[in-house]
Structure formats: structure tokens, C-alpha cells
Scaffold this motif. Structure first.
Motif, PDB file in Angstrom:
ATOM      1  N   TRP A  67       0.861  -1.169   0.000  1.00 37.81           N
ATOM      2  CA  TRP A  67       0.000   0.000   0.000  1.00 37.81           C
ATOM      3  C   TRP A  67       0.905   1.229   0.000  1.00 37.81           C
ATOM      4  CZ3 TRP A  67      -2.531   2.022   5.036  1.00 37.81           C
ATOM      5  CH2 TRP A  67      -3.368   3.116   4.768  1.00 37.81           C
ATOM      6  N   ILE A  68       0.762   2.103  -0.996  1.00 43.82           N
ATOM      7  CA  ILE A  68       1.523   3.345  -1.042  1.00 43.82           C
ATOM      8  C   ILE A  68       0.609   4.450  -0.543  1.00 43.82           C
ATOM      9  CG2 ILE A  68       2.683   5.027  -2.522  1.00 43.82           C
ATOM     10  CD1 ILE A  68       3.614   2.671  -4.211  1.00 43.82           C
ATOM     11  N   ARG A  69       1.103   5.166   0.457  1.00 43.07           N
ATOM     12  CA  ARG A  69       0.295   6.211   1.085  1.00 43.07           C
ATOM     13  C   ARG A  69       1.190   7.346   1.556  1.00 43.07           C
ATOM     14  NH1 ARG A  69       1.279   5.717   6.441  1.00 43.07           N
ATOM     15  NH2 ARG A  69       1.816   3.679   7.277  1.00 43.07           N
ATOM     16  N   THR A  70       0.571   8.456   1.881  1.00 49.00           N
ATOM     17  CA  THR A  70       1.288   9.587   2.454  1.00 49.00           C
ATOM     18  C   THR A  70       1.714   9.231   3.870  1.00 49.00           C
ATOM     19  OG1 THR A  70      -0.060  11.105   1.144  1.00 49.00           O
ATOM     20  CG2 THR A  70       1.098  12.045   3.038  1.00 49.00           C
ATOM     21  N   GLU A  71       2.932   9.622   4.216  1.00 48.70           N
ATOM     22  CA  GLU A  71       3.395   9.341   5.574  1.00 48.70           C
ATOM     23  C   GLU A  71       2.509  10.010   6.603  1.00 48.70           C
ATOM     24  OE1 GLU A  71       6.384  12.717   7.227  1.00 48.70           O
ATOM     25  OE2 GLU A  71       7.360  11.129   6.116  1.00 48.70           O
ATOM     26  N   SER A  72       2.453   9.420   7.777  1.00 50.44           N
ATOM     27  CA  SER A  72       1.759  10.031   8.908  1.00 50.44           C
ATOM     28  C   SER A  72       2.792  10.250  10.016  1.00 50.44           C
ATOM     29  CB  SER A  72       0.643   9.116   9.416  1.00 50.44           C
ATOM     30  OG  SER A  72       1.190   7.993  10.081  1.00 50.44           O
ATOM     31  N   GLN A  73       2.399  10.998  11.018  1.00 50.08           N
ATOM     32  CA  GLN A  73       3.309  11.250  12.131  1.00 50.08           C
ATOM     33  C   GLN A  73       3.716   9.941  12.807  1.00 50.08           C
ATOM     34  OE1 GLN A  73       1.915  14.181  14.895  1.00 50.08           O
ATOM     35  NE2 GLN A  73       3.944  14.478  15.766  1.00 50.08           N
ATOM     36  N   ASP A  74       2.831   8.973  12.809  1.00 47.49           N
ATOM     37  CA  ASP A  74       3.137   7.676  13.412  1.00 47.49           C
ATOM     38  C   ASP A  74       4.236   6.926  12.657  1.00 47.49           C
ATOM     39  OD1 ASP A  74       1.196   8.138  15.330  1.00 47.49           O
ATOM     40  OD2 ASP A  74      -0.335   6.949  14.290  1.00 47.49           O
ATOM     41  N   ASP A  75       4.533   7.336  11.424  1.00 43.69           N
ATOM     42  CA  ASP A  75       5.547   6.667  10.604  1.00 43.69           C
ATOM     43  C   ASP A  75       6.954   7.222  10.806  1.00 43.69           C
ATOM     44  OD1 ASP A  75       3.569   5.104   9.287  1.00 43.69           O
ATOM     45  OD2 ASP A  75       3.200   6.758   7.871  1.00 43.69           O
ATOM     46  N   HIS A  76       7.093   8.352  11.469  1.00 40.30           N
ATOM     47  CA  HIS A  76       8.382   9.037  11.525  1.00 40.30           C
ATOM     48  C   HIS A  76       9.506   8.173  12.086  1.00 40.30           C
ATOM     49  CE1 HIS A  76       6.477  13.325  11.280  1.00 40.30           C
ATOM     50  NE2 HIS A  76       6.114  12.534  10.284  1.00 40.30           N
ATOM     51  N   ALA A  77       9.285   7.462  13.167  1.00 38.88           N
ATOM     52  CA  ALA A  77      10.335   6.620  13.755  1.00 38.88           C
ATOM     53  C   ALA A  77      10.696   5.478  12.807  1.00 38.88           C
ATOM     54  CB  ALA A  77       9.890   6.072  15.109  1.00 38.88           C
ATOM     55  N   ALA A  78       9.707   4.883  12.176  1.00 42.97           N
ATOM     56  CA  ALA A  78       9.974   3.785  11.237  1.00 42.97           C
ATOM     57  C   ALA A  78      10.750   4.285  10.013  1.00 42.97           C
ATOM     58  CB  ALA A  78       8.668   3.123  10.805  1.00 42.97           C
ATOM     59  N   ILE A  79      10.434   5.488   9.544  1.00 45.64           N
ATOM     60  CA  ILE A  79      11.162   6.060   8.410  1.00 45.64           C
ATOM     61  C   ILE A  79      12.604   6.332   8.811  1.00 45.64           C
ATOM     62  CG2 ILE A  79      11.364   8.117   6.934  1.00 45.64           C
ATOM     63  CD1 ILE A  79       8.234   8.180   6.958  1.00 45.64           C
ATOM     64  N   HIS A  80      12.804   6.849  10.012  1.00 41.59           N
ATOM     65  CA  HIS A  80      14.144   7.113  10.536  1.00 41.59           C
ATOM     66  C   HIS A  80      14.964   5.819  10.530  1.00 41.59           C
ATOM     67  CE1 HIS A  80      17.066   8.773  13.507  1.00 41.59           C
ATOM     68  NE2 HIS A  80      16.735   9.905  12.919  1.00 41.59           N
ATOM     69  N   ASP A  81      14.381   4.739  11.054  1.00 48.84           N
ATOM     70  CA  ASP A  81      15.063   3.436  11.088  1.00 48.84           C
ATOM     71  C   ASP A  81      15.302   2.894   9.681  1.00 48.84           C
ATOM     72  OD1 ASP A  81      14.980   3.611  13.853  1.00 48.84           O
ATOM     73  OD2 ASP A  81      13.290   2.217  14.057  1.00 48.84           O
ATOM     74  N   LEU A  82      14.332   3.072   8.809  1.00 48.90           N
ATOM     75  CA  LEU A  82      14.453   2.606   7.423  1.00 48.90           C
ATOM     76  C   LEU A  82      15.624   3.297   6.720  1.00 48.90           C
ATOM     77  CD1 LEU A  82      13.278   1.167   4.842  1.00 48.90           C
ATOM     78  CD2 LEU A  82      12.029   3.290   4.485  1.00 48.90           C
ATOM     79  N   LEU A  83      15.753   4.605   6.901  1.00 48.43           N
ATOM     80  CA  LEU A  83      16.854   5.337   6.269  1.00 48.43           C
ATOM     81  C   LEU A  83      18.202   4.818   6.749  1.00 48.43           C
ATOM     82  CD1 LEU A  83      15.282   8.902   6.419  1.00 48.43           C
ATOM     83  CD2 LEU A  83      15.790   7.608   4.323  1.00 48.43           C
ATOM     84  N   ALA A  84      18.315   4.517   8.038  1.00 48.75           N
ATOM     85  CA  ALA A  84      19.565   3.960   8.571  1.00 48.75           C
ATOM     86  C   ALA A  84      19.857   2.589   7.962  1.00 48.75           C
ATOM     87  CB  ALA A  84      19.491   3.863  10.089  1.00 48.75           C
ATOM     88  N   ALA A  85      18.848   1.757   7.853  1.00 52.79           N
ATOM     89  CA  ALA A  85      19.053   0.410   7.301  1.00 52.79           C
ATOM     90  C   ALA A  85      19.367   0.454   5.811  1.00 52.79           C
ATOM     91  CB  ALA A  85      17.813  -0.448   7.551  1.00 52.79           C
TER      92      ALA A  85
END
Length: 164
Positions: free
Chosen positions: A2-20
Motif C-alpha cells: 500500500w503506497i500512502r502519504t506518511e503520517s506522524q506515526d511513521d516518523h520513527a519507522a522512516i528514521h530506522d528505514l533510512l539507517a538500514a
């Protein structure tokens, strides 16, 4: 997926994803994390899409405004990141296509990207000799016009990119 606009709840997961996703490059994703955090803080995220696979953030594509010799409605793509386990499965491509379509639908004039020409070429990006970004070799800085008009001049990304 599912492609969707990020939400505030996604910020930590995006942070971790960028590191990985950038673990094997200098900085290990910290540069990309700082860019995304600064864009959010400066309210300069024009569009941030995530790929959600069963509730897990598998990828992100970020678009922010750029300045080109006074031309408006142009955006920069990046960073784009996909979790290592989901790379080479079309996640990044799906995010980029969805983001470009959404930008075009909202009246954007075009998008630029700094990256591997062989990869971004598949989305319609092309190098243009009159369009420049810093000291980047021309083939690695590409543009895609939604209205077939490529501006000329030096491209400047949002000031948030200097946070990196």
C-alpha cells in the motif's frame, strides 16, 4: 503493498528505514535522516510517500521544492529508501511513480533528481545541459518536466538539505 502519504506515526519507522537502507554508505543514513527531519521541521516536505507492507514501512520517497532561476512548481526527489529485505522487488519504483503522478496531478511543472542515470532514466528523467546542480557531473543530475519545458540555470534544493 500500500503506497500512502506518511503520517506522524511513521516518523520513527522512516528514521530506522533510512539507517538500514543506507547502512553501507558513508554516514550510514544519518545524512538522509537529518535531511528528512529538517524538511519536516521546516514544513518543506511537499510529499512523502511510504510503502506499507502488512503494517511495516518498507520504503519512502520524499519530494521537496527546489528553486531554478525563479521558475516555480519544481520539486526535487530524494531521499528514496527501501528496506534491504524489500530491495529489488519494485518498491522504490512504485514509490517514485506514485510520487511523480501525484506531483503532476497537483500542478507541478517538473522534478529533478540527483542519482544513478541508469536507474532514474526508466522514470523519464534525463540530463539537460542547461540545468545544473553544484559540481555534480551532468549525467547524474536529471530532470523530468510534466509540461515539456525544462528550465535553465542552477538548481537549489531547500535550505533543509544544508542540515546534512
Amino acid at each position: 503493498m500500500w503506497i500512502r502519504t506518511e503520517s506522524q506515526d511513521d516518523h520513527a519507522a522512516i528514521h530506522d528505514l533510512l539507517a538500514a537502507a543506507f547502512a553501507d554508505v558513508p554516514g550510514h543514513g544519518r545524512v538522509e535522516q537529518r535531511i528528512v527531519d529538517a524538511l519536516r521541521s521546516d514544513e518543506a516536505l511537499a510529499l512523502s510517500l511510504v510503502a506499507d507492507i502488512d503494517g511495516r514501512i518498507a520504503g519512502v520517497a520524499v519530494f521537496s521544492p527546489v528553486t531554478i532561476a525563479g521558475v516555480e512548481r519544481w520539486y526535487g526527489l530524494g531521499p528514496v529508501a527501501v528496506s534491504p529485505q524489500d530491495q529489488r522487488h519494485g518498491v522504490g519504483g512504485a514509490l517514485i511513480r506514485a510520487g511523480l503522478a501525484e506531483l503532476a496531478d497537483t500542478g507541478a511543472a517538473g522534478c529533478v533528481v540527483l542519482g544513478e542515470p541508469a536507474y532514474y532514466d526508466r522514470f523519464g528523467f534525463r540530463a539537460h545541459p542547461g540545468l545544473r546542480y553544484a559540481d555534480v557531473p551532468p549525467p547524474y543530475f536529471q530532470a523530468l518536466a510534466f509540461d515539456d519545458v525544462i528550465p535553465q540555470g542552477e538548481v537549489q534544493y531547500h535550505a533543509s538539505f544544508s542540515a546534512a
